[in-house]
Design an enzyme around this catalytic site. Sequence first.
Site, PDB file in Angstrom:
ATOM      1  CG  HIS A  77      -2.092   0.949   1.013  1.00  0.00           C
ATOM      2  ND1 HIS A  77      -2.013   2.288   1.286  1.00  0.00           N
ATOM      3  CD2 HIS A  77      -3.306   0.721   0.507  1.00  0.00           C
ATOM      4  CE1 HIS A  77      -3.179   2.851   0.977  1.00  0.00           C
ATOM      5  NE2 HIS A  77      -3.973   1.933   0.490  1.00  0.00           N
ATOM      6  CG  ASP A 131      -8.065  -4.534  -4.001  1.00  0.00           C
ATOM      7  OD1 ASP A 131      -7.308  -3.560  -4.092  1.00  0.00           O
ATOM      8  OD2 ASP A 131      -9.287  -4.474  -4.267  1.00  0.00           O
TER       9      ASP A 131
HETATM   10  C1  SDX Z   1      -6.038  -0.216  -3.561  1.00  0.00           C
HETATM   11  O1  SDX Z   1      -4.362   4.270  -2.437  1.00  0.00           O
HETATM   12  C2  SDX Z   1      -5.328   3.624  -1.856  1.00  0.00           C
HETATM   13  O2  SDX Z   1      -5.814   3.952  -0.801  1.00  0.00           O
HETATM   14  C3  SDX Z   1      -5.845   2.429  -2.661  1.00  0.00           C
HETATM   15  C4  SDX Z   1      -6.857   1.546  -1.960  1.00  0.00           C
HETATM   16  C5  SDX Z   1      -8.181   2.251  -1.735  1.00  0.00           C
HETATM   17  O3  SDX Z   1      -8.925   1.859  -0.820  1.00  0.00           O
HETATM   18  O4  SDX Z   1      -8.531   3.139  -2.576  1.00  0.00           O
HETATM   19  O5  SDX Z   1      -6.334   1.111  -0.724  1.00  0.00           O
HETATM   20  C6  SDX Z   1      -7.202   0.329  -2.812  1.00  0.00           C
HETATM   21  O6  SDX Z   1      -5.800   0.164  -4.664  1.00  0.00           O
HETATM   22  C7  SDX Z   1      -5.135  -1.187  -2.860  1.00  0.00           C
HETATM   23  C8  SDX Z   1      -3.912  -1.583  -3.732  1.00  0.00           C
HETATM   24  C9  SDX Z   1      -4.376  -2.659  -4.752  1.00  0.00           C
HETATM   25  N1  SDX Z   1      -3.218  -2.975  -5.633  1.00  0.00           N
HETATM   26  C10 SDX Z   1      -2.538  -4.119  -5.536  1.00  0.00           C
HETATM   27  O7  SDX Z   1      -2.747  -4.976  -4.688  1.00  0.00           O
HETATM   28  C11 SDX Z   1      -1.439  -4.266  -6.587  1.00  0.00           C
HETATM   29  C12 SDX Z   1      -0.136  -4.754  -5.923  1.00  0.00           C
HETATM   30  N2  SDX Z   1       0.412  -3.686  -5.051  1.00  0.00           N
HETATM   31  C13 SDX Z   1       1.502  -2.928  -5.574  1.00  0.00           C
HETATM   32  O8  SDX Z   1       1.484  -2.670  -6.945  1.00  0.00           O
HETATM   33  C14 SDX Z   1       1.849  -1.727  -4.674  1.00  0.00           C
HETATM   34  O9  SDX Z   1       1.924  -2.173  -3.378  1.00  0.00           O
HETATM   35  C15 SDX Z   1       0.978  -0.490  -4.716  1.00  0.00           C
HETATM   36  C16 SDX Z   1       0.744  -0.013  -6.090  1.00  0.00           C
HETATM   37  C17 SDX Z   1      -0.331  -0.749  -4.040  1.00  0.00           C
HETATM   38  C18 SDX Z   1       1.699   0.593  -3.938  1.00  0.00           C
HETATM   39  O10 SDX Z   1       2.857   0.796  -4.592  1.00  0.00           O
HETATM   40  P1  SDX Z   1       3.961   1.880  -4.177  1.00  0.00           P
HETATM   41  O11 SDX Z   1       3.525   2.649  -3.000  1.00  0.00           O
HETATM   42  O12 SDX Z   1       4.309   2.645  -5.416  1.00  0.00           O
HETATM   43  O13 SDX Z   1       5.147   0.980  -3.683  1.00  0.00           O
HETATM   44  P2  SDX Z   1       6.310   0.443  -4.588  1.00  0.00           P
HETATM   45  O14 SDX Z   1       5.739  -0.213  -5.814  1.00  0.00           O
HETATM   46  O15 SDX Z   1       7.277   1.553  -4.766  1.00  0.00           O
HETATM   47  O16 SDX Z   1       6.931  -0.700  -3.676  1.00  0.00           O
HETATM   48  C19 SDX Z   1       7.744  -0.377  -2.550  1.00  0.00           C
HETATM   49  C20 SDX Z   1       8.522  -1.648  -2.262  1.00  0.00           C
HETATM   50  C21 SDX Z   1       9.210  -2.216  -3.500  1.00  0.00           C
HETATM   51  O17 SDX Z   1      10.287  -2.989  -3.037  1.00  0.00           O
HETATM   52  P3  SDX Z   1      11.770  -2.627  -3.521  1.00  0.00           P
HETATM   53  O18 SDX Z   1      11.706  -2.628  -5.041  1.00  0.00           O
HETATM   54  O19 SDX Z   1      12.007  -1.212  -2.976  1.00  0.00           O
HETATM   55  O20 SDX Z   1      12.607  -3.685  -2.929  1.00  0.00           O
HETATM   56  O21 SDX Z   1       7.619  -2.701  -1.842  1.00  0.00           O
HETATM   57  C22 SDX Z   1       7.608  -3.732  -2.837  1.00  0.00           C
HETATM   58  C23 SDX Z   1       8.223  -3.153  -4.091  1.00  0.00           C
HETATM   59  O22 SDX Z   1       8.807  -4.168  -4.868  1.00  0.00           O
HETATM   60  N3  SDX Z   1       6.225  -4.063  -3.078  1.00  0.00           N
HETATM   61  C24 SDX Z   1       5.812  -5.259  -3.453  1.00  0.00           C
HETATM   62  C25 SDX Z   1       4.424  -5.141  -3.559  1.00  0.00           C
HETATM   63  N4  SDX Z   1       4.044  -3.890  -3.256  1.00  0.00           N
HETATM   64  C26 SDX Z   1       5.180  -3.229  -2.958  1.00  0.00           C
HETATM   65  N5  SDX Z   1       6.483  -6.395  -3.708  1.00  0.00           N
HETATM   66  C27 SDX Z   1       5.727  -7.452  -4.075  1.00  0.00           C
HETATM   67  N6  SDX Z   1       4.380  -7.413  -4.205  1.00  0.00           N
HETATM   68  C28 SDX Z   1       3.707  -6.282  -3.944  1.00  0.00           C
HETATM   69  N7  SDX Z   1       2.376  -6.264  -4.053  1.00  0.00           N
END
Ligand code: SDX
Length: 377
Positions: free
Chosen positions: A263, A314
Amino acid sequence: MSEDNEKSVVRGLRDVAAAETKISYVDPAGFLYYLGYNIDDLVGSTMYTEIAYLLIHKKLPNKQELTEFSNQLYHEMYLPKEIVQSIQATPESAPPMAVLRTEVSHLGEFDPDEGDFSQAANLRRATRLIARVPMIVATLHRTRQNLPIPKPKKEYAFSKNFLYMFKGVVPDEKEASVIHRFMILHADHGFNASTFAARVTASTNSDMYSAVTSAIGTLKGPLHGGASEKVMDMLDEINLEEEVEEYIQGLLDEKKKIMGFGHRVYKAQDPRTKHLRGIVEDYCHRERSQGLYNRCMKIEQLVYQRKQIYPNVDFYAAVAMDALGVPKDFYPLFFASARVSGWVAHVIEQYEDAVLLRPKGEYIGDFNRPFVPIEKR
Ligand code: SDX
């Protein structure tokens, strides 16, 4: 990019406050407040209709206000025949979120308050959208099943009516409680991408239907509301609990994101997860739900061990909707059917803020390239 540029660009607008809001607060420490109420105090103690009222009227309704609002929603729970015909004409292959995006925009052509931008008209429009977005969802599902769309029952609470019209069978007490809680948990969440999209649209003084259409298009993405469908795809691919470790490690080794995890704001557990996990636990008497739940718990454990990240809304929402009998390509539409109350609340707040949301881009392209006429190119 020059040294100065690097300082001014905040990739993804991470931690950037674009406006002030009183509607909801997403606390990174793992708390969520709607108009100052902790959602833990609301879920299980209120109906979704009370929360929709809270979001657009900024206070919880008393009994009389709740009755009046419920009646308003009931009378708006129909679609112009042209919208129903349009839904019936959509190609079977059209993704349900694409149909919802189109039909909300189409609905704007039939708004009885067209051209009236008063606060009263915007509240009527907000109520109409809160009532009709779920109606488009129910109508589309019943149409795709070649089944009639039940008429709403006056005596049912709004979210129970929605589930009744979607499935064509009367929800039992547990299902009614689940849909209330599910919709309350999805109603609002600060400046998430789809809400921000709605606010950008509203900041140009564009209409509420355009703003909600922007929001639906944004929610559709798998990094946002489209994630729940991908969670179920993942759970269906992992047939057995024993396969979880290899599957998840494979994704992580390929640097792939695990759908339903992570998140942008929460640094602790998403406060909605415990409620959604609880809903799923209530269904574990069903073999399929028990199997899905076991895989979810194993995945949750593994992903935390490997990446120290938590499930987001989700993850368990997917299993909760599966338990309700919702097809997975409709999961984001259930998310939208609740989040519409947050979107319209933010649109009204943005109208009150009355400022154009227009950031700048850090230009890193060329300058003064010599122009060559086409004859010589
Ligand atoms: C919703 O914003 C909201 O409030 C949204 C929501 C709402 O109620 O409206 O809460 C609803 O959209 C929830 C999110 C649903 N999406 C997913 O489940 C998709 C998977 N999640 C990721 O794509 C990610 O976590 C995000 C998009 C939700 C957030 O991404 P960020 O804040 O841009 O974080 P990032 O991608 O920069 O990751 C930071 C670190 C990274 O590690 P490093 O590369 O630094 O080592 O955390 C890791 C990422 O690789 N990481 C994950 C991950 N999410 C973050 N690694 C594996 N799987 C994941 N899901």
